[in-house]
Design an enzyme around this catalytic site. Sequence first.
Site, PDB file in Angstrom:
ATOM      1  N   SER A 239       0.849  -1.183   0.000  1.00 25.96           N
ATOM      2  CA  SER A 239       0.000   0.000   0.000  1.00 25.96           C
ATOM      3  C   SER A 239       0.890   1.239   0.000  1.00 25.96           C
ATOM      4  CB  SER A 239      -0.873   0.008   1.254  1.00 25.96           C
ATOM      5  OG  SER A 239      -0.027   0.144   2.376  1.00 25.96           O
ATOM      6  N   LYS A 240       0.252   2.399  -0.121  1.00 22.81           N
ATOM      7  CA  LYS A 240       1.018   3.652  -0.143  1.00 22.81           C
ATOM      8  C   LYS A 240       1.908   3.766   1.086  1.00 22.81           C
ATOM      9  CE  LYS A 240      -0.082   6.595  -3.600  1.00 22.81           C
ATOM     10  NZ  LYS A 240      -1.439   6.531  -4.139  1.00 22.81           N
ATOM     11  N   ARG A 241       1.360   3.337   2.207  1.00 17.94           N
ATOM     12  CA  ARG A 241       2.123   3.450   3.452  1.00 17.94           C
ATOM     13  C   ARG A 241       3.297   2.483   3.498  1.00 17.94           C
ATOM     14  NH1 ARG A 241      -1.384   1.983   7.487  1.00 17.94           N
ATOM     15  NH2 ARG A 241       0.416   1.491   8.775  1.00 17.94           N
ATOM     16  N   HIS A 242       3.219   1.456   2.682  1.00 13.65           N
ATOM     17  CA  HIS A 242       4.263   0.436   2.740  1.00 13.65           C
ATOM     18  C   HIS A 242       5.033   0.331   1.442  1.00 13.65           C
ATOM     19  CE1 HIS A 242       1.495  -0.822   5.988  1.00 13.65           C
ATOM     20  NE2 HIS A 242       2.644  -0.883   6.616  1.00 13.65           N
ATOM     21  N   VAL A 245       4.793   3.755  -3.300  1.00 11.01           N
ATOM     22  CA  VAL A 245       4.842   5.145  -3.735  1.00 11.01           C
ATOM     23  C   VAL A 245       5.757   5.248  -4.948  1.00 11.01           C
ATOM     24  CG1 VAL A 245       4.332   6.074  -1.472  1.00 11.01           C
ATOM     25  CG2 VAL A 245       6.678   5.638  -2.096  1.00 11.01           C
TER      26      VAL A 245
END
Length: 464
Positions: A239-242, A245
């Site tokens: 995910s974006k948090r992981h 990006v």
Amino acid sequence: MIVRTRFAPSPTGYLHIGGARTALFSWAYARKHGGQFILRIEDTDLERSTQQSIQAILDGMAWLGLDYDEGPFYQMQRLARYHEVAEQLLENNQAYYCYATREELENMREQQLAAGLKPRYDGRWRDSRKTPPTDVKPVIRLKNPLEGHVTFNDQIKGKITVANTELDDLVLLRSDGVPTYNFSVVIDDLDMNITHVIRGDDHVNNTPRQINILKALNAPLPQYAHVPMILGANGERLSKRHGAVSVIQYREDGYLPEALLNYLARLGWSHGDEEIFSREQLVEWFDLAAISRSPAKFNPEKLHWINQQYLKATDNACLAELVTPFLAKNHCQIDGGPDLALVVDLLKERVNTIEELADAAVYFYRPLEPADELRAQHLTAEAKPIMIGLLEKFHHIEWTRESIHQEIKAVVKEHDVKFPKIAMPLRVMVTGEIHTPSIDAVLALLGREETLTRMNSHLGNFQD
Ligand code: GLU
């Protein structure tokens, strides 16, 4: 045989960690075998493809140093070629026009689901003698074989077999003349003489369909290698948090491209216990057989650690150059301040990224106000006369790290206090912080004048 690999991103988002790793593996395989690496932009999803995304892909690849020998090719510039092949398949009776409307297909799907069947196109126009409706623009579908199996030997996953009865007649060209992914990818891989298709395993189910198109064209099949996906540190989808990006975000966050490349290579691939290796070593060692069959886990701490190893090994002049824009963003004026290469040398062991390096260097270029707690804790009434005495002495000593050190030691002795009782208030006054390298080294670099100015400016901030 000349090895030819490609990276074929759809420009519908940024170049993220997963895409960059796929590109890296394809690139490394081509380089290892003295082959060629091709970049192809798969921009047939007209609604989701953007110029911005194309630019992000190109920038990300350039930053990582993933150079390509041919391309970028753009699928939307190759429409005439897809039409030509579709025509050829129609002529050879390996494809056909299908006039089923969207509603019809939707009904078909609902009925199949209601009957507990897997939804699939039922082939109603395959050998139809019905007169085509004049008000429906047809699509072109492949005549997928009705019997038999498709088998291929995936270089990572091993042998994969799918029954043709599992595959329906896939759309090659949509009614607007734009090819589907499966069709354009096959024609391009064929025309571009791709020998090894290395891509994410989200495409493994497409491969039998693609092979059937190639077979219909009597074309040679490339080797396939489907790379397992990357999971977040929590074991879930990236995910974006992981880490999902943009690669360029890592540049903005102060990672070194060689470090990110090294880390990406270790995501699902290994060479013995080697953790830190150069681009040349990667190329020398790279091997599809050493790619793990299970998903890789994105581990930001490990990326940090690798980046730190690269930072430590980077020479000071180069780091100084890299950190300059970050300092400028932090409103620091470097000219006239301490020598940045020396500052960087003093700090680089203590940080993980260029951004952290800049944050740690700010007080060399402008004074920082200490937080209230730090003032309360260290700028005490007891410390004030000692600091005034030290300030006085600092006017006269030789301004070297060694003499500053000796002077602080003398004050420690004179007042019979522990070293931090002197070093901490001094740090707070001069740097606004308490976590700095050895204070004598910091002061030596900062210079006498600036040190005295900052100390003086805090004399009124001590408790009574
Ligand atoms: N364009 C596809 C994607 O971005 C990749 C196609 C391929 O590598 O075959 O997922």
